[in-house]
Design a protein around this motif. Structure first.
Motif, PDB file in Angstrom:
ATOM      1  N   LEU A   1       0.842  -1.250   0.055  1.00  0.00           N
ATOM      2  CA  LEU A   1      -0.007   0.077   0.009  1.00  0.00           C
ATOM      3  C   LEU A   1       0.938   1.244   0.119  1.00  0.00           C
ATOM      4  O   LEU A   1       0.555   2.241  -0.632  1.00  0.00           O
ATOM      5  CB  LEU A   1      -1.028  -0.117   1.234  1.00  0.00           C
ATOM      6  N   MET A   2       1.876   1.154   0.934  1.00  0.00           N
ATOM      7  CA  MET A   2       2.812   2.243   0.890  1.00  0.00           C
ATOM      8  C   MET A   2       3.442   2.814  -0.485  1.00  0.00           C
ATOM      9  O   MET A   2       3.935   3.653  -0.681  1.00  0.00           O
ATOM     10  CB  MET A   2       3.955   2.198   1.890  1.00  0.00           C
ATOM     11  N   GLY A   3       3.797   1.644  -1.347  1.00  0.00           N
ATOM     12  CA  GLY A   3       4.164   1.867  -2.678  1.00  0.00           C
ATOM     13  C   GLY A   3       3.136   2.374  -3.747  1.00  0.00           C
ATOM     14  O   GLY A   3       3.513   2.578  -4.907  1.00  0.00           O
ATOM     15  N   MET A   4       1.899   2.443  -3.259  1.00  0.00           N
ATOM     16  CA  MET A   4       0.613   2.775  -4.339  1.00  0.00           C
ATOM     17  C   MET A   4       0.532   4.491  -4.090  1.00  0.00           C
ATOM     18  O   MET A   4       1.133   5.124  -3.241  1.00  0.00           O
ATOM     19  CB  MET A   4      -0.375   2.241  -3.844  1.00  0.00           C
TER      20      MET A   4
ATOM     21  N   ILE B   1      -7.469   3.679  -8.148  1.00  0.00           N
ATOM     22  CA  ILE B   1      -6.576   2.550  -8.087  1.00  0.00           C
ATOM     23  C   ILE B   1      -7.227   1.267  -9.152  1.00  0.00           C
ATOM     24  O   ILE B   1      -6.421   0.133  -8.993  1.00  0.00           O
ATOM     25  CB  ILE B   1      -6.518   2.174  -6.716  1.00  0.00           C
ATOM     26  N   ALA B   2      -8.351   1.202  -9.629  1.00  0.00           N
ATOM     27  CA  ALA B   2      -8.828   0.070 -10.341  1.00  0.00           C
ATOM     28  C   ALA B   2      -8.116  -0.273 -11.466  1.00  0.00           C
ATOM     29  O   ALA B   2      -7.679  -1.381 -11.613  1.00  0.00           O
ATOM     30  CB  ALA B   2     -10.243   0.317 -10.636  1.00  0.00           C
ATOM     31  N   GLY B   3      -7.290   0.720 -11.941  1.00  0.00           N
ATOM     32  CA  GLY B   3      -6.381   0.714 -13.217  1.00  0.00           C
ATOM     33  C   GLY B   3      -5.034  -0.022 -12.687  1.00  0.00           C
ATOM     34  O   GLY B   3      -4.341  -0.712 -13.852  1.00  0.00           O
ATOM     35  N   ILE B   4      -4.664  -0.143 -11.559  1.00  0.00           N
ATOM     36  CA  ILE B   4      -3.576  -0.601 -11.172  1.00  0.00           C
ATOM     37  C   ILE B   4      -3.872  -2.030 -10.366  1.00  0.00           C
ATOM     38  O   ILE B   4      -3.204  -2.510  -9.589  1.00  0.00           O
ATOM     39  CB  ILE B   4      -2.596   0.091 -10.378  1.00  0.00           C
ATOM     40  N   ALA B   5      -5.153  -2.405 -10.274  1.00  0.00           N
ATOM     41  CA  ALA B   5      -5.523  -3.559  -9.563  1.00  0.00           C
ATOM     42  C   ALA B   5      -4.753  -4.865  -9.825  1.00  0.00           C
ATOM     43  O   ALA B   5      -4.670  -5.204 -11.133  1.00  0.00           O
ATOM     44  CB  ALA B   5      -6.860  -3.764  -9.733  1.00  0.00           C
ATOM     45  N   HIS B   6      -4.215  -5.678  -8.953  1.00  0.00           N
ATOM     46  CA  HIS B   6      -3.778  -7.079  -9.062  1.00  0.00           C
ATOM     47  C   HIS B   6      -4.700  -7.714 -10.074  1.00  0.00           C
ATOM     48  O   HIS B   6      -5.820  -7.782  -9.725  1.00  0.00           O
ATOM     49  CB  HIS B   6      -3.465  -7.540  -7.860  1.00  0.00           C
TER      50      HIS B   6
ATOM     51  N   PHE C   1     -13.648  -4.062 -10.957  1.00  0.00           N
ATOM     52  CA  PHE C   1     -13.582  -2.916  -9.797  1.00  0.00           C
ATOM     53  C   PHE C   1     -14.052  -1.537 -10.266  1.00  0.00           C
ATOM     54  O   PHE C   1     -14.430  -0.712  -9.551  1.00  0.00           O
ATOM     55  CB  PHE C   1     -12.167  -2.906  -9.075  1.00  0.00           C
ATOM     56  N   THR C   2     -13.809  -1.344 -11.631  1.00  0.00           N
ATOM     57  CA  THR C   2     -13.947  -0.168 -12.281  1.00  0.00           C
ATOM     58  C   THR C   2     -15.525   0.029 -12.111  1.00  0.00           C
ATOM     59  O   THR C   2     -16.333   1.070 -11.878  1.00  0.00           O
ATOM     60  CB  THR C   2     -13.581   0.025 -13.540  1.00  0.00           C
ATOM     61  N   MET C   3     -16.330  -1.040 -12.408  1.00  0.00           N
ATOM     62  CA  MET C   3     -17.805  -1.262 -12.662  1.00  0.00           C
ATOM     63  C   MET C   3     -18.158  -1.074 -11.097  1.00  0.00           C
ATOM     64  O   MET C   3     -19.356  -0.413 -10.844  1.00  0.00           O
ATOM     65  CB  MET C   3     -18.236  -2.600 -13.207  1.00  0.00           C
ATOM     66  N   LEU C   4     -17.713  -1.836  -9.979  1.00  0.00           N
ATOM     67  CA  LEU C   4     -18.210  -1.596  -8.785  1.00  0.00           C
ATOM     68  C   LEU C   4     -18.107  -0.027  -8.262  1.00  0.00           C
ATOM     69  O   LEU C   4     -18.793   0.571  -7.734  1.00  0.00           O
ATOM     70  CB  LEU C   4     -17.297  -2.585  -7.889  1.00  0.00           C
ATOM     71  N   GLY C   5     -16.854   0.617  -8.614  1.00  0.00           N
ATOM     72  CA  GLY C   5     -16.611   1.864  -8.276  1.00  0.00           C
ATOM     73  C   GLY C   5     -17.935   2.784  -8.904  1.00  0.00           C
ATOM     74  O   GLY C   5     -18.478   3.559  -8.214  1.00  0.00           O
TER      75      GLY C   5
END
Length: 211
Positions: free
Chosen positions: A48-51, A106-111, A120-124
């Protein structure tokens, strides 16, 4: 967030609401504390600290929404403390706005790549949309519409709970790899929640409460 009695506060729904709150509060507290307490999950905290900074914004906004959202469906709280109910509602929708924007970022960098990014984009997007519809409805005096959109919105907020439960089930009980499980829960954590919310809203009992 005022008006008639909430949909989830009568009969069996009260027990369901109590369970939802019991599951939501500890996970919300974890999400709120996580950015500040590395010992809760050292490996993921380091990640998280690297995000980018908006990852922490997502955690904090989503955690606050999850912490207070379930209580908004309590008829007792609403009837005895209507002004508090309204202020908590404003805070909740503000937290959804902050958490949703952070989530989209952050969805664009999701694992997991594109499948998790799309999920996750649709969820958001749906989380923000349903929150906006709930706010617009109450501003227009449409209490029933507001309440229904809030049920849908909190079903999406509750994805934070179902995601963690499903990850534990898939990786622990079923032995899936984390990568495989995460691709699945990017969709499984919220689509069934919305299905259950719509089923609830379509029940005759729910329509009687709304009348």
């Amino acid at each position: 967030m005022g008006g008639q009695q909430p949909l989830l506060s009568q009969g069996r729904g009260a027990w369901g609401l109590a369970l939802v709150i019991a599951l939501s509060v500890p996970i919300a507290c974890y999400g709120l504390a996580f950015p500040f307490v590395p010992a809760l999950n050292p490996d993921f905290h380091a990640r998280l600290m690297g995000m980018p900074w908006y990852a922490s914004v997502h955690f904090l906004g989503s955690g606050l929404a999850l912490l207070i959202g379930g209580f908004q469906f309590s008829a007792r709280l609403r009837q005895r403390h209507l002004a508090l109910h309204r202020w908590v509602g404003r805070i909740y929708l503000g937290a959804v706005l902050v958490g949703g924007i952070g989530g989209l970022a952050i969805a664009g960098i999701a694992h997991g790549g594109p499948p998790t990014t799309v999920g996750f984009t649709m969820l958001g997007a749906l989380w923000l949309y349903s929150g906006a519809r709930a706010y617009g409805a109450i501003r227009a005096g449409d209490i029933d519409g507001h309440r229904r959109w809030m049920v849908r919105n909190f079903a999406l907020t509750f994805a934070a709970v179902t995601l963690r439960l499903e990850l534990g089930l898939l990786t622990g009980a079923l032995g899936w790899s984390f990568d495989h499980a995460y691709l699945t829960v990017a969709w499984l954590c919220w689509v069934p929640n919305l299905v259950v919310a719509e089923w609830w809203l379509l029940r005759p009992a729910a329509r009687r409460v709304a009348a």
